[in-house]
Design a protein around this motif. Structure first.
Motif, PDB file in Angstrom:
ATOM      1  N   UNK A  60      48.999  75.421  80.053  1.00 23.19           N
ATOM      2  CA  UNK A  60      48.457  74.127  79.639  1.00 23.19           C
ATOM      3  C   UNK A  60      48.302  73.964  78.150  1.00 23.19           C
ATOM      4  N   UNK A  61      49.384  74.076  77.431  1.00 24.77           N
ATOM      5  CA  UNK A  61      49.287  73.960  75.974  1.00 24.77           C
ATOM      6  C   UNK A  61      49.284  72.507  75.547  1.00 24.77           C
ATOM      7  N   UNK A  62      48.563  72.204  74.515  1.00 23.63           N
ATOM      8  CA  UNK A  62      48.518  70.854  73.965  1.00 23.63           C
ATOM      9  C   UNK A  62      49.755  70.623  73.109  1.00 23.63           C
ATOM     10  N   UNK A  63      50.486  69.601  73.436  1.00 22.96           N
ATOM     11  CA  UNK A  63      51.666  69.252  72.662  1.00 22.96           C
ATOM     12  C   UNK A  63      51.499  67.804  72.235  1.00 22.96           C
ATOM     13  N   UNK A  64      52.009  67.457  71.076  1.00 16.19           N
ATOM     14  CA  UNK A  64      51.878  66.094  70.582  1.00 16.19           C
ATOM     15  C   UNK A  64      52.571  65.113  71.530  1.00 16.19           C
ATOM     16  N   UNK A  65      51.997  63.927  71.630  1.00 20.93           N
ATOM     17  CA  UNK A  65      52.607  62.880  72.465  1.00 20.93           C
ATOM     18  C   UNK A  65      54.015  62.585  71.951  1.00 20.93           C
ATOM     19  N   UNK A  66      54.957  62.533  72.893  1.00 23.62           N
ATOM     20  CA  UNK A  66      56.343  62.255  72.496  1.00 23.62           C
ATOM     21  C   UNK A  66      57.166  63.510  72.259  1.00 23.62           C
ATOM     22  N   UNK A  67      56.504  64.681  72.309  1.00 23.06           N
ATOM     23  CA  UNK A  67      57.232  65.941  72.136  1.00 23.06           C
ATOM     24  C   UNK A  67      57.342  66.647  73.478  1.00 23.06           C
ATOM     25  N   UNK A  68      58.469  67.332  73.689  1.00 21.96           N
ATOM     26  CA  UNK A  68      58.630  68.148  74.881  1.00 21.96           C
ATOM     27  C   UNK A  68      57.802  69.413  74.738  1.00 21.96           C
ATOM     28  N   UNK A  69      57.471  70.028  75.879  1.00 22.44           N
ATOM     29  CA  UNK A  69      56.700  71.271  75.864  1.00 22.44           C
ATOM     30  C   UNK A  69      57.545  72.403  76.421  1.00 22.44           C
ATOM     31  N   UNK A  70      57.491  73.522  75.769  1.00 24.65           N
ATOM     32  CA  UNK A  70      58.122  74.717  76.350  1.00 24.65           C
ATOM     33  C   UNK A  70      57.095  75.351  77.273  1.00 24.65           C
ATOM     34  N   UNK A  71      57.283  75.129  78.581  1.00 24.02           N
ATOM     35  CA  UNK A  71      56.294  75.575  79.572  1.00 24.02           C
ATOM     36  C   UNK A  71      56.396  77.068  79.833  1.00 24.02           C
ATOM     37  N   UNK A  72      57.582  77.575  79.611  1.00 18.76           N
ATOM     38  CA  UNK A  72      57.778  79.011  79.824  1.00 18.76           C
ATOM     39  C   UNK A  72      58.837  79.427  78.825  1.00 18.76           C
ATOM     40  N   UNK A  73      58.531  80.397  77.981  1.00 20.59           N
ATOM     41  CA  UNK A  73      59.501  80.869  77.002  1.00 20.59           C
ATOM     42  C   UNK A  73      60.483  81.805  77.673  1.00 20.59           C
ATOM     43  N   UNK A  74      61.720  81.757  77.277  1.00 23.50           N
ATOM     44  CA  UNK A  74      62.731  82.645  77.854  1.00 23.50           C
ATOM     45  C   UNK A  74      63.921  82.737  76.925  1.00 23.50           C
ATOM     46  N   UNK A  75      64.765  83.751  77.131  1.00 26.20           N
ATOM     47  CA  UNK A  75      65.859  83.944  76.181  1.00 26.20           C
ATOM     48  C   UNK A  75      67.246  83.764  76.791  1.00 26.20           C
ATOM     49  N   UNK A  76      67.340  83.681  78.132  1.00 26.17           N
ATOM     50  CA  UNK A  76      68.672  83.695  78.750  1.00 26.17           C
ATOM     51  C   UNK A  76      69.239  82.310  79.022  1.00 26.17           C
ATOM     52  N   UNK A  77      68.414  81.388  79.430  1.00 26.03           N
ATOM     53  CA  UNK A  77      68.917  80.069  79.843  1.00 26.03           C
ATOM     54  C   UNK A  77      67.810  79.034  79.654  1.00 26.03           C
ATOM     55  N   UNK A  78      68.220  77.836  79.216  1.00 25.99           N
ATOM     56  CA  UNK A  78      67.275  76.732  79.066  1.00 25.99           C
ATOM     57  C   UNK A  78      67.329  75.860  80.311  1.00 25.99           C
ATOM     58  N   UNK A  79      66.163  75.581  80.871  1.00 23.77           N
ATOM     59  CA  UNK A  79      66.063  74.676  82.025  1.00 23.77           C
ATOM     60  C   UNK A  79      65.261  73.458  81.581  1.00 23.77           C
ATOM     61  N   UNK A  80      65.917  72.296  81.525  1.00 19.39           N
ATOM     62  CA  UNK A  80      65.237  71.069  81.122  1.00 19.39           C
ATOM     63  C   UNK A  80      64.725  70.359  82.366  1.00 19.39           C
ATOM     64  N   UNK A  81      63.444  69.984  82.339  1.00 20.00           N
ATOM     65  CA  UNK A  81      62.787  69.365  83.507  1.00 20.00           C
ATOM     66  C   UNK A  81      61.868  68.245  83.044  1.00 20.00           C
ATOM     67  N   UNK A  82      61.362  67.470  83.998  1.00 18.27           N
ATOM     68  CA  UNK A  82      60.247  66.550  83.734  1.00 18.27           C
ATOM     69  C   UNK A  82      59.643  66.217  85.088  1.00 18.27           C
ATOM     70  N   UNK A  83      58.384  65.823  85.105  1.00 18.16           N
ATOM     71  CA  UNK A  83      57.751  65.427  86.363  1.00 18.16           C
ATOM     72  C   UNK A  83      57.880  66.504  87.427  1.00 18.16           C
ATOM     73  N   UNK A  84      58.275  66.118  88.625  1.00 18.80           N
ATOM     74  CA  UNK A  84      58.308  67.037  89.765  1.00 18.80           C
ATOM     75  C   UNK A  84      59.250  68.212  89.524  1.00 18.80           C
ATOM     76  N   UNK A  85      60.340  68.008  88.762  1.00 20.18           N
ATOM     77  CA  UNK A  85      61.266  69.136  88.566  1.00 20.18           C
ATOM     78  C   UNK A  85      60.672  70.178  87.633  1.00 20.18           C
ATOM     79  N   UNK A  86      59.611  69.831  86.888  1.00 17.24           N
ATOM     80  CA  UNK A  86      58.914  70.849  86.095  1.00 17.24           C
ATOM     81  C   UNK A  86      58.235  71.848  87.027  1.00 17.24           C
TER      82      UNK A  86
END
Lengths: 329, 323
Positions: free
Chosen positions: B188-214
């Protein structure tokens, strides 16, 4: 019926109506010029008494909404004809810096916050403005000027249902500019090709909204009905429906000669249905007004309109890079 | 870390906004929970009985009323409930609200918010499973928020209202249920409005999500980790503004990309992300994958419906597929 307006107010009504007439004649004349942007304008000729009569019954704090046929509404609300015409020409000096044009022209500084050119688009918005007034306990009316075509749209019924259910302070001015051949005072027209009901006022009454039909070319009747509607609105009595009946301008008759009011009008429409000529004739017949005074008024208004056209023509377009401005607050 | 469900958090956020600003009203009877959580909005009605307007079944009318109320001094939040109903109000949301500030050259603002329960929610069939967000993204002038966590529901409502922009809140009918299983308060990190949040840091693959797919993506990422795949989950949070920078930075680092999106495939949210990555010339080790709902109306029957949903399993399979 005796006009409830005293003579000086009739004079002011004629001034506003003449300004609208000369403005619209100018638009009509220049709409064929290469510098005229857009397709065409929806003119208010023949309906000037409705615009002027409603506007003169309102207070500055009232919020007014219009349609694609808005020139007469903004002018009768007090808009500067130069800035109004500049808007129609897409110029930076227009009321919306040329963003709105003829179809969406409004004047937020005159409490005309926005005009939708979609048939019925502004109606629920006007109901929303009435909700603000009631919710905040403000003594002001919301006024929706709209054409009879809106009653063919589904949103009309949703909107007036909400306005009546919540008893909102709104004046619904239906400008029925397609009145058929019958006498405008008769209560039973033949009906319309595109709306199954014969009586527009019955529709409003079915929803519990007090309704009145008036001769939309008679500024006194329109004023009278609007004063009553506004009184109802600000005293918590809810919405009112006014049907202002006019017959459409046949077009193609060129610039109106005000002396037709006491001379020979070119068509039956000018004789019977032209709101400007009717009011001029009424004033001319009164003891206090001479033909000379009327022609002088017209001359002043026409001069104002010439200057307005020059102002609009001389005004610059907004620069191309301004296209990116005002997407977001 | 917020200790409340997503459903509780969004009501708390709206209540807080209403306490702070008496111009905030609700039009649509506080139907934040849809038919499964009918009583979710009850505390709002209790606390603000005169500021919650229940409406007739007239989406076009009452959304238009909100537009007019907004431009004359109120701050309406409209609850449309099931997002499929928003199509009834399309003219006001698409053709009026987002154009008004622009067409009046910045003179008339429309500070309103429309809350929608979107998504394939089980047994909604084709008419109660709408995901209209990509259509809204085609509408300049509309702000689109899509908080996925209870924390974001709490922190995103007020700035959206403060922006004075017409805003669509893309909520999801199943987010509340996801919360009940305890997956709401992720990183639950605070991120500025309008910015995406990195919910889980990782080095192999980027998974872009929003809403339910998060929610689904974070679950898939944990399972991928057990297989030795280190997934970075980027939650967009807002679809407009769209934080392309965070996506490009992450994908440029991991050089592998999966986008999980419940929209139909063609011209969905994922299409815009994919196009942005392509346009920026991000050097991917393998072609990106989009995990979307196929271009099919949503069926009622459960096996058919499950077949189409971009589920946790399918997201996991897509992650494996780009390795």
């Amino acid at each position: 019926m005796t006009p409830p307006l005293p003579n000086e107010q009739l004079w002011e009504a004629l001034r506003r109506m003449l300004l609208i007439r000369r403005f619209e004649e100018t638009c009509d004349a220049i709409s064929h010029e290469p510098y005229f942007p857009g397709h065409h304008t929806h003119l208010y000729i023949g309906q000037e008494a409705t615009g002027a009569g409603v506007a003169m019954a309102l207070e500055p704090e009232d919020v007014v909404f219009s349609t694609h046929r808005n020139h007469g509404h903004t002018l009768s609300r007090g808009a500067d004809p130069g800035r109004a015409l500049a808007e129609i020409l897409g110029k930076a000096t227009g009321y919306c810096r040329g963003r709105a044009g003829t179809l969406h022209g409004c004047a937020p500084e005159l409490n005309m916050p926005y005009n939708s050119a979609i048939v019925g688009g502004n109606l629920p918005i006007a109901v929303g403005a009435a909700l603000t007034a009631k919710h905040q306990g403000l003594s002001r009316a919301s006024v929706m000027m709209f054409g009879d075509g809106v009653m063919e749209e589904g949103v009309f019924y949703e909107s007036i249902n909400l306005a009546s259910l919540w008893q909102l302070p709104i004046i619904l001015v239906c400008e029925n500019n397609a009145w058929p051949k019958e006498d405008i005072q008769t209560s039973q027209p033949e009906g319309r090709g595109s709306l199954a009901t014969k009586q527009l006022v019955n529709v409003a009454e079915t929803f519990g909204i007090p309704a009145i039909a008036v001769d939309g070319a008679d500024v006194g009747s329109v004023y009278d009905a609007t004063v009553a509607a506004r009184q109802r609105a600000v005293s918590g009595g809810g919405p009112t429906f006014i049907e202002a009946r006019t017959r459409g301008w046949p077009g193609g008759t060129g610039k109106t000669d005000l002396s037709w009011a006491w001379g020979e009008p070119p068509t039956p429409w000018h004789r019977r249905d032209d709101a400007v000529l009717r009011l001029a004739a009424e004033l001319e017949r009164s003891a206090t007004t001479s033909q000379k005074q009327l022609l002088e008024l017209d001359s002043r208004v026409s001069q104002t309109m010439s200057e307005a056209l020059q102002f609009a023509m001389d005004s610059p377009y907004p620069p191309a890079e301004e296209a990116y401005a005002n997407v977001w607050p | 870390m917020v200790q409340m469900t997503f459903g509780e958090a969004k009501i708390a956020a709206v209540a807080q906004a209403m306490r702070q600003d008496e111009r905030v009203i609700i039009i649509g009877g506080a139907a934040f929970g849809g038919h499964r959580y009918m009583t979710l909005g009850a505390p709002l009605v209790q606390e603000f009985p005169k500021r919650v307007y229940a409406t007739p079944i007239a989406e076009l009318g009452y959304v238009g009323v909100a537009v007019g109320a907004a431009m004359t001094g109120l701050r309406p939040i409209v609850t449309v409930s099931t997002s499929s109903f928003v199509y009834e109000a399309w003219p006001q949301i698409i053709n009026e609200a987002p154009n008004i500030y622009y067409m009046t050259a910045g003179q008339t603002k429309v500070p309103m918010m429309v809350h929608l329960l979107t998504g394939i929610r089980t047994a909604g069939a084709a008419q109660h499973s709408a995901r209209p967000q990509a259509m809204f993204m085609q509408t300049p002038g509309l702000q689109i928020i899509s908080p996925a966590t209870a924390e974001d529901a709490l922190v995103m409502v007020q700035p959206a209202l403060d922006s004075e922009r017409p805003t669509v809140w893309i909520d999801h009918a199943l987010l509340m249920e996801e919360d009940i299983r305890g997956s709401s308060s992720v990183q639950g990190q605070q991120t500025a409005f309008g910015k995406a949040a990195i919910r889980r840091a990782g080095k192999d693959v980027t998974l872009v999500t929003y809403g339910i797919t998060t929610v689904r993506g974070l679950n898939a990422a944990e399972r991928a980790a057990a297989e030795g795949i280190d997934v970075e989950v980027v939650d967009l949070r807002t679809l407009c503004p769209l934080d392309r920078d965070t996506v490009l930075e992450s994908a440029g680092r991991t050089r592998r990309l999966v986008i999980a999106d419940e929209c139909s495939l063609t011209c969905g949210v994922s299409a815009e992300i994919a196009a942005s990555v392509a346009e920026a010339g991000v050097d991917l080790a393998k072609p990106l994958k989009r995990m979307n709902t196929p271009d099919v109306p949503i069926p009622f029957s459960p096996l058919e419906e499950q077949e189409l949903i971009p589920s946790e399993d399918k997201i996991l399979a897509a992650l494996r597929g780009v390795m």
